[in-house]
Scaffold this motif. Structure first.
Motif, short mmCIF file in Angstrom:
data_model
loop_
_atom_site.label_atom_id
_atom_site.label_comp_id
_atom_site.label_asym_id
_atom_site.label_seq_id
_atom_site.Cartn_x
_atom_site.Cartn_y
_atom_site.Cartn_z
N LEU A 186 0.87 -1.23 -0.05
CA LEU A 186 -0.05 -0.01 0.17
C LEU A 186 0.96 1.38 -0.15
O LEU A 186 1.94 1.22 0.82
CB LEU A 186 -0.76 0.11 1.37
CG LEU A 186 -2.08 1.19 1.40
CD1 LEU A 186 -3.05 0.86 0.27
CD2 LEU A 186 -2.52 1.11 2.58
N ALA A 187 0.61 2.34 -0.93
CA ALA A 187 1.07 3.59 -0.68
C ALA A 187 0.47 4.46 0.36
O ALA A 187 -0.75 4.53 0.32
CB ALA A 187 0.84 4.41 -2.25
N VAL A 188 1.20 5.05 1.29
CA VAL A 188 0.59 5.66 2.42
C VAL A 188 1.44 7.05 2.58
O VAL A 188 2.57 6.84 2.60
CB VAL A 188 1.20 4.65 3.61
CG1 VAL A 188 0.92 5.47 5.03
CG2 VAL A 188 0.46 3.36 3.69
N ARG A 189 0.49 7.89 2.79
CA ARG A 189 0.83 9.28 3.14
C ARG A 189 0.43 9.94 4.21
O ARG A 189 -1.01 9.83 4.53
CB ARG A 189 0.77 9.85 1.69
CG ARG A 189 1.26 11.39 1.77
CD ARG A 189 1.48 12.07 0.36
NE ARG A 189 0.74 13.10 0.21
CZ ARG A 189 0.81 14.41 0.58
NH1 ARG A 189 1.91 14.62 1.57
NH2 ARG A 189 0.20 15.33 0.38
N PHE A 190 0.86 10.73 4.84
CA PHE A 190 0.39 11.67 5.89
C PHE A 190 0.48 12.97 5.44
O PHE A 190 1.38 13.96 5.84
CB PHE A 190 1.15 11.43 7.25
CG PHE A 190 1.62 9.75 7.50
CD1 PHE A 190 0.41 9.27 8.28
CD2 PHE A 190 2.51 9.15 7.02
CE1 PHE A 190 0.64 7.88 8.55
CE2 PHE A 190 2.68 7.81 7.13
CZ PHE A 190 1.77 7.02 8.01
N PRO A 191 -0.54 13.48 5.07
CA PRO A 191 -0.44 15.10 4.58
C PRO A 191 -0.42 16.04 5.54
O PRO A 191 -0.96 15.78 6.66
CB PRO A 191 -1.76 15.22 3.60
CG PRO A 191 -2.34 14.20 4.25
CD PRO A 191 -1.89 13.14 4.80
N LYS A 192 0.24 16.95 5.29
CA LYS A 192 0.63 18.12 6.19
C LYS A 192 -0.45 19.35 6.32
O LYS A 192 -0.60 19.96 7.17
CB LYS A 192 1.93 18.95 6.03
CG LYS A 192 2.43 19.75 7.08
CD LYS A 192 3.96 19.95 6.88
CE LYS A 192 4.50 21.05 8.01
NZ LYS A 192 5.63 21.01 8.15
#
Ligand code: TXA
Ligand code: MG
Length: 310
Positions: free
Chosen positions: A111-117
């Motif tokens: 899975l591609a996982v991101r934590f946007p700011k």
């Protein structure tokens, strides 16, 4: 940026009903839906005209929420602590009991996982009971959106709601790193590779041009303004726009500038909006003057090279 709670509530209600909502992030705007819902993920593919084999990237508020769905390791934690929330996306292995929709992943085990700011999207993610699948909010293979208007240009009324968040401060998509084994960059992006290398204290392989496509950000034609692009140009031909990194003294009407002062951060932030502006002016092609191939300049050049495969 001021947070409008009524807007966040509206986005939350629509997402709870498995609708799609466009959301602001510091990189580009995303087209978001409940990542646990097949129905919501299907809608994203349909709206974007995205090929089914191209998995969706999933956004979490923090890694505590992500832990239910993905396995992670020490390298992930190091980069998470240093750069998140921020413009970096991790490829991780899914847990067997993860609730992520198989439509979103195209049945992949990763899975591609991101934590946007972006503060508005963080406020939204905080109150939701599920993570958000959110690829860039553009029609597949076209230019990514950096403001509400860009999203509306591509989708019109087909999207029920765009959560307003101003112009994206970075303006280029996140850097994708496969962190499962030996760290490997799959897409150059808003976070400079040299900075990631410093944090891990080692050289990192850049694998954004493999023969077998593992991230369609790697597909050749992408980020396209719909007309041919010529790179490293010194001058222009008939009916050609000239895209330059800085302002020339002898400015012409067909000259477009990414920055006032050779600033690569500013250039990155302006790249997609300037390309959209040129697209609307009916030029036949775009000539691009040389852009320094360092720091974010590498990402800018990567996008322009892909956009030039017209
Ligand atoms: O900055 C960003 O990353 C923006 C904002 C909205 O977060 N999102 C974005 O999404 O650029 P998208 O879908 O346009 O690009 C995500 C890339 C795609 O090229 C996709 O192929 C790749 O991530 N990807 C998704 N899942 C993957 C996986 N399991 N393995 C490798 N690549 C993957
Ligand atoms: Mg995209």
């Amino acid at each position: 940026m001021k947070i409008n709670l009524a807007n966040i509530k509206k986005a939350q209600n629509l997402l709870n009903k498995k609708e799609c909502v466009a959301i602001p992030t510091e990189t580009v705007y995303g087209l978001a839906g409940n990542a646990y819902s097949d129905q919501a993920c299907q809608k994203i593919f349909r709206l974007k005209k995205r090929p089914k084999y191209n998995p969706l990237i999933v956004h979490y508020y923090n890694y505590k929420k992500m832990k239910k769905d993905c396995n992670f390791n020490d390298n992930f934690l190091k980069l998470y602590k240093r750069f998140c929330p921020g413009p970096i996306t991790f490829i991780l292995n899914l847990k067997k009991n993860s609730k992520i929709s198989k439509i979103a992943t195209n049945k992949k085990k990763s899975l591609a996982v991101r934590f946007p700011k972006h503060i508005i999207t963080r406020s939204l993610l905080k109150v939701l009971k599920f993570p958000l699948a959110a690829p860039s909010a553009n029609i597949s293979s076209q230019i990514s959106p950096v403001c509400t208007n860009d999203v509306k240009e591509d989708f019109g009324k087909k999207i029920k709601f765009v959560l307003e968040g101003g112009k994206s401060s970075i303006g280029l998509e996140s850097t994708i790193i496969d962190i499962r084994n030996k760290p490997k960059i799959l897409r150059l992006g808003g976070l400079d590779v040299a900075t990631i290398e410093k944090a891990l204290n080692k050289k990192i392989l850049i694998n954004n041009k493999p023969s077998k496509i593992s991230a369609p950000g790697q597909i050749k034609l992408h980020y396209s303004p719909g007309i041919p692009i010529r790179l490293n140009a010194k001058n222009t031909k008939d009916k050609e726009a000239f895209l330059l990194i800085n302002k020339k003294k002898e400015a012409q009407p067909n000259h477009y500038y990414l920055s006032k002062t050779d600033n690569l951060k500013e250039a990155a932030k302006n790249l997609y909006s300037v390309l959209r502006k040129i697209k609307k002016k009916k030029y036949k092609s775009i000539a691009v003057a040389k852009i320094p191939n360092k720091g974010l300049g590498k990402t800018i050049n990567d996008r322009l090279i892909r956009a030039s495969k017209f």
